[in-house]
Design a protein around this motif. Structure first.
Motif, PDB file in Angstrom:
ATOM      1  N   SER A 182       6.993  -8.005   8.782  1.00 30.64           N
ATOM      2  CA  SER A 182       5.652  -7.682   8.312  1.00 30.64           C
ATOM      3  C   SER A 182       5.056  -6.480   9.033  1.00 30.64           C
ATOM      4  CB  SER A 182       4.733  -8.889   8.522  1.00 30.64           C
ATOM      5  OG  SER A 182       3.398  -8.571   8.194  1.00 30.64           O
ATOM      6  N   ASP A 183       4.318  -5.678   8.274  1.00 31.72           N
ATOM      7  CA  ASP A 183       3.484  -4.613   8.842  1.00 31.72           C
ATOM      8  C   ASP A 183       2.069  -4.815   8.318  1.00 31.72           C
ATOM      9  OD1 ASP A 183       5.359  -2.721  10.326  1.00 31.72           O
ATOM     10  OD2 ASP A 183       6.373  -2.907   8.391  1.00 31.72           O
ATOM     11  N   TYR A 184       1.091  -4.690   9.219  1.00 29.37           N
ATOM     12  CA  TYR A 184      -0.301  -4.980   8.884  1.00 29.37           C
ATOM     13  C   TYR A 184      -1.175  -3.837   9.385  1.00 29.37           C
ATOM     14  CZ  TYR A 184      -4.615  -7.802   8.541  1.00 29.37           C
ATOM     15  OH  TYR A 184      -5.860  -8.281   8.230  1.00 29.37           O
ATOM     16  N   TRP A 185      -2.006  -3.330   8.499  1.00 31.77           N
ATOM     17  CA  TRP A 185      -2.809  -2.141   8.813  1.00 31.77           C
ATOM     18  C   TRP A 185      -3.635  -2.300  10.083  1.00 31.77           C
ATOM     19  CZ3 TRP A 185      -8.121  -1.891   9.305  1.00 31.77           C
ATOM     20  CH2 TRP A 185      -8.843  -3.012   8.884  1.00 31.77           C
ATOM     21  N   LYS A 201       3.096   1.813   7.018  1.00 29.41           N
ATOM     22  CA  LYS A 201       4.385   1.295   7.471  1.00 29.41           C
ATOM     23  C   LYS A 201       4.819   0.166   6.542  1.00 29.41           C
ATOM     24  CE  LYS A 201       3.738   2.364  12.392  1.00 29.41           C
ATOM     25  NZ  LYS A 201       3.790   1.835  13.777  1.00 29.41           N
ATOM     26  N   ASN A 202       6.108   0.111   6.271  1.00 29.44           N
ATOM     27  CA  ASN A 202       6.640  -0.951   5.417  1.00 29.44           C
ATOM     28  C   ASN A 202       8.128  -1.131   5.649  1.00 29.44           C
ATOM     29  OD1 ASN A 202       6.959  -2.841   3.204  1.00 29.44           O
ATOM     30  ND2 ASN A 202       7.959  -1.154   2.132  1.00 29.44           N
ATOM     31  N   ARG A 203       8.556  -2.403   5.678  1.00 32.12           N
ATOM     32  CA  ARG A 203       9.979  -2.720   5.798  1.00 32.12           C
ATOM     33  C   ARG A 203      10.464  -3.655   4.690  1.00 32.12           C
ATOM     34  NH1 ARG A 203       9.660  -4.924  11.777  1.00 32.12           N
ATOM     35  NH2 ARG A 203       7.463  -5.127  11.158  1.00 32.12           N
ATOM     36  N   TRP A 219       1.588  -7.219  -4.627  1.00 33.21           N
ATOM     37  CA  TRP A 219       2.056  -7.053  -3.251  1.00 33.21           C
ATOM     38  C   TRP A 219       1.040  -6.300  -2.405  1.00 33.21           C
ATOM     39  CZ3 TRP A 219       5.408  -2.454  -1.630  1.00 33.21           C
ATOM     40  CH2 TRP A 219       5.862  -2.594  -0.307  1.00 33.21           C
ATOM     41  N   GLY A 221       1.624  -4.512   0.013  1.00 35.70           N
ATOM     42  CA  GLY A 221       2.173  -3.239   0.453  1.00 35.70           C
ATOM     43  C   GLY A 221       1.782  -2.065  -0.427  1.00 35.70           C
ATOM     44  N   ARG A 222       1.012  -2.337  -1.480  1.00 30.45           N
ATOM     45  CA  ARG A 222       0.490  -1.266  -2.325  1.00 30.45           C
ATOM     46  C   ARG A 222      -0.921  -0.862  -1.907  1.00 30.45           C
ATOM     47  NH1 ARG A 222       4.817   1.310  -4.070  1.00 30.45           N
ATOM     48  NH2 ARG A 222       5.623   0.650  -6.099  1.00 30.45           N
ATOM     49  N   TYR A 226      -2.828  -2.126   4.230  1.00 31.22           N
ATOM     50  CA  TYR A 226      -1.640  -2.860   3.811  1.00 31.22           C
ATOM     51  C   TYR A 226      -1.397  -4.141   4.607  1.00 31.22           C
ATOM     52  CZ  TYR A 226       0.078  -0.051   7.745  1.00 31.22           C
ATOM     53  OH  TYR A 226       0.217   0.549   8.972  1.00 31.22           O
ATOM     54  N   THR A 228       2.105  -6.156   4.353  1.00 28.88           N
ATOM     55  CA  THR A 228       3.343  -6.069   3.581  1.00 28.88           C
ATOM     56  C   THR A 228       4.081  -7.387   3.388  1.00 28.88           C
ATOM     57  OG1 THR A 228       4.720  -5.491   5.502  1.00 28.88           O
ATOM     58  CG2 THR A 228       3.652  -3.668   4.307  1.00 28.88           C
TER      59      THR A 228
END
Length: 244
Positions: A182-185, A201-203, A219, A221-222, A226, A228
């Protein structure tokens, strides 16, 4: 007002996403029990106000880009789906933990890979939809199915961190996949300058996102802000994209 929302398409998408629950005539949304809500209060709102106190029409302010559009870096404050009219969702799913809890179901998440049971709502068949995502994901090669391991979970009645707004997890209509990817703003923001640009950031592979979208989930992540690992059931935004 000129906020860029295609009014007929937005109304059609909302009606198709949640059929038989309400009608929309002019500027009034009327539920089958007679409750009415304003579609568009015609108030100008900046990005913060759109999150804090949107009308129903505001939820269509941004067009959600599907996974098929490829990898994208969201523009500043571009948050399709993050704008939510809370009374509308309380009407759909319940206005308290007890009300929502009446409809919560267990879903066996990636059972062939030894994963755990998660909880989401039965309303709109969200539990079955998540089950379909699970089945499709565990049939994928290990390099993709691993993104579903160690999920963050579904139903939890709670506010969004740092706010008074309810998370969609409160309604049992959201699910977080592998926390380890996970990536979180909020964790990547400039802590000394809140207005500074947030690096994206995104994985999470888009193949995973596409599985969720096929079952009515968007999602996180858009979003410019974000999240993700986050997916939430928002078919109206997917339908609006098709209409637009």
């Amino acid at each position: 007002m000129g906020d860029g929302v295609d009014q007929p398409a937005a109304k059609a998408a909302l009606l198709k996403a949640y059929p038989g629950l309400f009608t929309i005539s002019g500027n009034v949304l009327t539920w089958t029990d007679g409750t009415t809500m304003v579609w568009n209060d015609d108030k100008a709102r900046d990005a913060d106000a759109l999150l804090e106190s949107p009308d129903i029409e505001d939820m269509f302010r941004y067009v959600y880009p599907r996974a098929a559009e490829g990898a994208l870096v969201p523009a500043e404050d571009f948050d399709p789906g993050r704008i939510r009219n809370e009374p509308f969702f309380e009407k759909l799913y319940g206005a308290s933990a007890a009300e929502v809890g009446k409809h919560i179901a267990n879903v066996k998440w990636l059972p062939k890979l030894g994963e755990k049971t998660v909880q989401v709502t039965r309303i709109f068949g969200i539990n079955d939809r998540l089950g379909k995502v699970s089945a499709a994901l565990e049939a994928m090669p290990a390099e993709l199915s691993r993104y579903g391991l160690k999920p963050g979970g579904g139903f939890v009645w709670r506010p969004i961190a740092g706010t008074d707004r309810l998370s969609v997890h409160s309604f049992g209509a959201a699910f977080d996949i592998n926390v380890g990817f996970s990536d979180y703003w909020y964790n990547n923001r400039n802590k000394t300058n809140p207005k500074a640009h947030i690096p994206f950031k995104n994985r999470i592979p888009l193949e995973i996102v596409e599985l969720f979208e096929k079952n009515g989930f968007i999602w996180g992540g858009r979003w410019y802000h974000y999240d993700t690992m986050h997916f939430e059931y928002r078919p109206e935004l997917l339908l609006y994209k098709e209409s637009g």
